[in-house]
Design a protein around this motif. Sequence first.
Motif, PDB file in Angstrom:
ATOM      1  N   ALA A 247      53.234  38.074  37.670  1.00 28.40           N
ATOM      2  CA  ALA A 247      53.168  39.031  38.596  1.00 28.40           C
ATOM      3  C   ALA A 247      52.276  40.164  38.280  1.00 28.40           C
ATOM      4  CB  ALA A 247      54.047  39.620  39.239  1.00 28.40           C
ATOM      5  N   ILE A 248      52.458  41.027  36.804  1.00 30.90           N
ATOM      6  CA  ILE A 248      51.560  42.123  36.511  1.00 30.90           C
ATOM      7  C   ILE A 248      50.358  41.939  36.624  1.00 30.90           C
ATOM      8  CG2 ILE A 248      51.288  43.509  34.805  1.00 30.90           C
ATOM      9  CD1 ILE A 248      54.380  43.613  34.344  1.00 30.90           C
ATOM     10  N   ALA A 249      50.025  40.776  36.091  1.00 25.79           N
ATOM     11  CA  ALA A 249      48.766  40.938  35.792  1.00 25.79           C
ATOM     12  C   ALA A 249      47.636  40.042  36.944  1.00 25.79           C
ATOM     13  CB  ALA A 249      48.270  39.140  35.415  1.00 25.79           C
ATOM     14  N   ASP A 250      48.116  39.754  37.904  1.00 28.51           N
ATOM     15  CA  ASP A 250      48.031  39.848  39.532  1.00 28.51           C
ATOM     16  C   ASP A 250      47.360  41.180  40.111  1.00 28.51           C
ATOM     17  OD1 ASP A 250      47.855  36.744  39.672  1.00 28.51           O
ATOM     18  OD2 ASP A 250      49.460  36.718  40.918  1.00 28.51           O
ATOM     19  N   ARG A 251      48.715  42.138  39.985  1.00 31.58           N
ATOM     20  CA  ARG A 251      48.246  43.294  40.474  1.00 31.58           C
ATOM     21  C   ARG A 251      47.434  44.115  39.676  1.00 31.58           C
ATOM     22  NH1 ARG A 251      50.149  45.567  45.147  1.00 31.58           N
ATOM     23  NH2 ARG A 251      51.067  44.528  45.136  1.00 31.58           N
ATOM     24  N   VAL A 252      47.199  44.184  38.372  1.00 30.83           N
ATOM     25  CA  VAL A 252      46.233  44.327  37.798  1.00 30.83           C
ATOM     26  C   VAL A 252      44.943  44.193  38.191  1.00 30.83           C
ATOM     27  CG1 VAL A 252      45.422  44.674  35.061  1.00 30.83           C
ATOM     28  CG2 VAL A 252      47.637  45.183  35.648  1.00 30.83           C
ATOM     29  N   TYR A 253      44.782  42.920  38.268  1.00 28.19           N
ATOM     30  CA  TYR A 253      43.875  42.567  38.589  1.00 28.19           C
ATOM     31  C   TYR A 253      42.699  42.660  40.261  1.00 28.19           C
ATOM     32  CZ  TYR A 253      41.979  40.085  34.824  1.00 28.19           C
ATOM     33  OH  TYR A 253      41.930  39.519  33.337  1.00 28.19           O
ATOM     34  N   LEU A 254      43.825  42.631  40.909  1.00 26.00           N
ATOM     35  CA  LEU A 254      43.708  43.399  42.402  1.00 26.00           C
ATOM     36  C   LEU A 254      43.583  44.519  42.326  1.00 26.00           C
ATOM     37  CD1 LEU A 254      44.546  42.282  45.325  1.00 26.00           C
ATOM     38  CD2 LEU A 254      46.828  43.244  45.426  1.00 26.00           C
ATOM     39  N   VAL A 255      43.811  45.319  41.818  1.00 27.27           N
ATOM     40  CA  VAL A 255      43.742  46.849  41.296  1.00 27.27           C
ATOM     41  C   VAL A 255      42.393  46.985  40.684  1.00 27.27           C
ATOM     42  CG1 VAL A 255      44.156  49.136  40.592  1.00 27.27           C
ATOM     43  CG2 VAL A 255      46.189  47.804  41.984  1.00 27.27           C
ATOM     44  N   LEU A 256      42.538  46.553  40.046  1.00 29.07           N
ATOM     45  CA  LEU A 256      40.878  46.481  39.314  1.00 29.07           C
ATOM     46  C   LEU A 256      39.784  45.968  40.185  1.00 29.07           C
ATOM     47  CD1 LEU A 256      41.356  44.981  35.983  1.00 29.07           C
ATOM     48  CD2 LEU A 256      40.569  47.399  36.709  1.00 29.07           C
ATOM     49  N   ARG A 257      40.067  45.584  41.064  1.00 30.08           N
ATOM     50  CA  ARG A 257      38.829  44.589  42.265  1.00 30.08           C
ATOM     51  C   ARG A 257      38.673  45.674  43.437  1.00 30.08           C
ATOM     52  NH1 ARG A 257      40.745  39.449  40.082  1.00 30.08           N
ATOM     53  NH2 ARG A 257      38.878  38.202  39.755  1.00 30.08           N
ATOM     54  N   ALA A 258      39.183  46.722  43.829  1.00 24.50           N
ATOM     55  CA  ALA A 258      39.426  47.122  44.483  1.00 24.50           C
ATOM     56  C   ALA A 258      39.381  48.848  44.097  1.00 24.50           C
ATOM     57  CB  ALA A 258      40.737  47.224  45.654  1.00 24.50           C
ATOM     58  N   ARG A 259      39.222  49.315  42.466  1.00 21.28           N
ATOM     59  CA  ARG A 259      39.699  50.364  41.992  1.00 21.28           C
ATOM     60  C   ARG A 259      38.382  51.358  43.038  1.00 21.28           C
ATOM     61  NH1 ARG A 259      37.141  53.478  38.571  1.00 21.28           N
ATOM     62  NH2 ARG A 259      38.461  54.747  36.621  1.00 21.28           N
ATOM     63  N   GLY A 260      37.617  51.397  43.609  1.00 19.45           N
ATOM     64  CA  GLY A 260      36.478  52.393  43.811  1.00 19.45           C
ATOM     65  C   GLY A 260      37.021  53.090  45.165  1.00 19.45           C
ATOM     66  N   ARG A 261      37.594  51.805  45.972  1.00 16.82           N
ATOM     67  CA  ARG A 261      38.469  51.806  47.835  1.00 16.82           C
ATOM     68  C   ARG A 261      39.193  52.275  47.191  1.00 16.82           C
ATOM     69  NH1 ARG A 261      41.037  47.204  51.052  1.00 16.82           N
ATOM     70  NH2 ARG A 261      41.577  48.412  52.917  1.00 16.82           N
ATOM     71  N   LEU A 262      40.673  52.248  46.740  1.00 22.16           N
ATOM     72  CA  LEU A 262      41.708  52.885  45.340  1.00 22.16           C
ATOM     73  C   LEU A 262      41.732  54.294  45.660  1.00 22.16           C
ATOM     74  CD1 LEU A 262      43.446  49.798  44.639  1.00 22.16           C
ATOM     75  CD2 LEU A 262      43.465  50.456  46.393  1.00 22.16           C
ATOM     76  N   SER A 263      40.397  54.581  44.861  1.00 23.53           N
ATOM     77  CA  SER A 263      40.163  55.689  44.072  1.00 23.53           C
ATOM     78  C   SER A 263      39.774  56.428  45.567  1.00 23.53           C
ATOM     79  CB  SER A 263      39.383  55.819  42.964  1.00 23.53           C
ATOM     80  OG  SER A 263      39.426  56.905  42.578  1.00 23.53           O
ATOM     81  N   TRP A 264      39.156  56.034  46.642  1.00 25.64           N
ATOM     82  CA  TRP A 264      38.987  57.060  47.422  1.00 25.64           C
ATOM     83  C   TRP A 264      40.194  57.294  48.180  1.00 25.64           C
ATOM     84  CZ3 TRP A 264      33.777  58.717  48.593  1.00 25.64           C
ATOM     85  CH2 TRP A 264      34.026  59.920  50.630  1.00 25.64           C
ATOM     86  N   ILE A 265      40.921  55.924  48.244  1.00 18.53           N
ATOM     87  CA  ILE A 265      42.138  56.515  49.180  1.00 18.53           C
ATOM     88  C   ILE A 265      42.865  58.025  48.778  1.00 18.53           C
ATOM     89  CG2 ILE A 265      44.297  55.994  50.288  1.00 18.53           C
ATOM     90  CD1 ILE A 265      42.594  52.974  50.157  1.00 18.53           C
ATOM     91  N   MET A 266      43.196  57.884  47.298  1.00 14.45           N
ATOM     92  CA  MET A 266      44.386  58.441  46.412  1.00 14.45           C
ATOM     93  C   MET A 266      43.517  59.509  46.497  1.00 14.45           C
ATOM     94  SD  MET A 266      46.420  56.583  47.234  1.00 14.45           S
ATOM     95  CE  MET A 266      48.015  58.015  45.774  1.00 14.45           C
TER      96      MET A 266
END
Length: 348
Positions: A33-52
Amino acid sequence: ILDSIAQGRHPAEAVLKAWGQQNRYAGSKDRRAIADRVYLVLRARGRLSWIMGGREDGRALVIGSLSALDGLPLDQIEALHSGDGYGPRPLSKQERFRIMAGAGDLPGWVAAGLPEFVVEDFKATFGDSWTEEARALMQPRAPIDLRVNTARVFVEAVAAELAEAGLSPTRAPWSPVGLRLPAEPPPNVQALDAFKDGRIEIQDEGSQVVCALASAAPGMTVVDYCAGGGGKTLGLAGAMQGQGRLVASDVVQKRIDNIRPRLVRAGVEAELRVVGPNGGGMEDLNDAADLVFVDAPCSGSGTWRRRPEDAWRLTAEEVARLHALQVRILGQAARLVRPGGRLAYVTC
């Protein structure tokens, strides 16, 4: 884990493995589950950083992912951040505000999931379809490609063996010696007898195809000039069918050492050499090689689906440095090609 990946140069896979070894209390399902979350975040990193609001720390990215990717409402995210026990600390006012504000209108590079500085090159290369190309490069999880060692076994026999093991292999679209496994559920290829016995290797189909296009053949003198981990060395050796001379070189001793067990497992041979930064140590092969294969150090953009963390480590300055290095390496390698021979230049 995300902060360690961002602050270092190790692959995300290696960071996750090290974390698991240091935190034995986490069971296999937790680690998955942790690995899945890490890769999910890495693939969307630009979008997530923008949101935050431009934050790039792991906490902010995970909070952003719960909202943007999982669609959780604010109250559920707050419940997960109660601060109780081992739970993460409560959300700050700024974090609550960013979640409530949402993504808004995203710039093109954010929506596409690319580092901002590469967008103009993508537009110039792909025209109006650049965003679709970017998403295809960054967002889908890459399948697992296998190269069959046809010196030992037929492709069809390996496919049947993998199917008997409960996997779902299909023929690779382009490589005649390739099989493909779906990314989900992630297969443990290295635990398979076919891998242990050297009948298969993990290798992206693109790497298999460029080895085929290089046209190594029995009886040739072939140089794998930037051998790295040796994957393409094995592919070239397979094409040579044990006849001729294959030399694999690299500037890093550890990489050369890592090739040795792979050669043994596959049942093939190659001369292994460590070369100097200016190409020293290969003078005896000047004007002698029928084929010099140069898999040059590069941005690695072709592997971003598999290693999305590399997209966010790349800078314009690093691209310029790599270009200068590639030009130097190409000149060094060209000296080894005999008149009428072939120089194959590859980047991913």
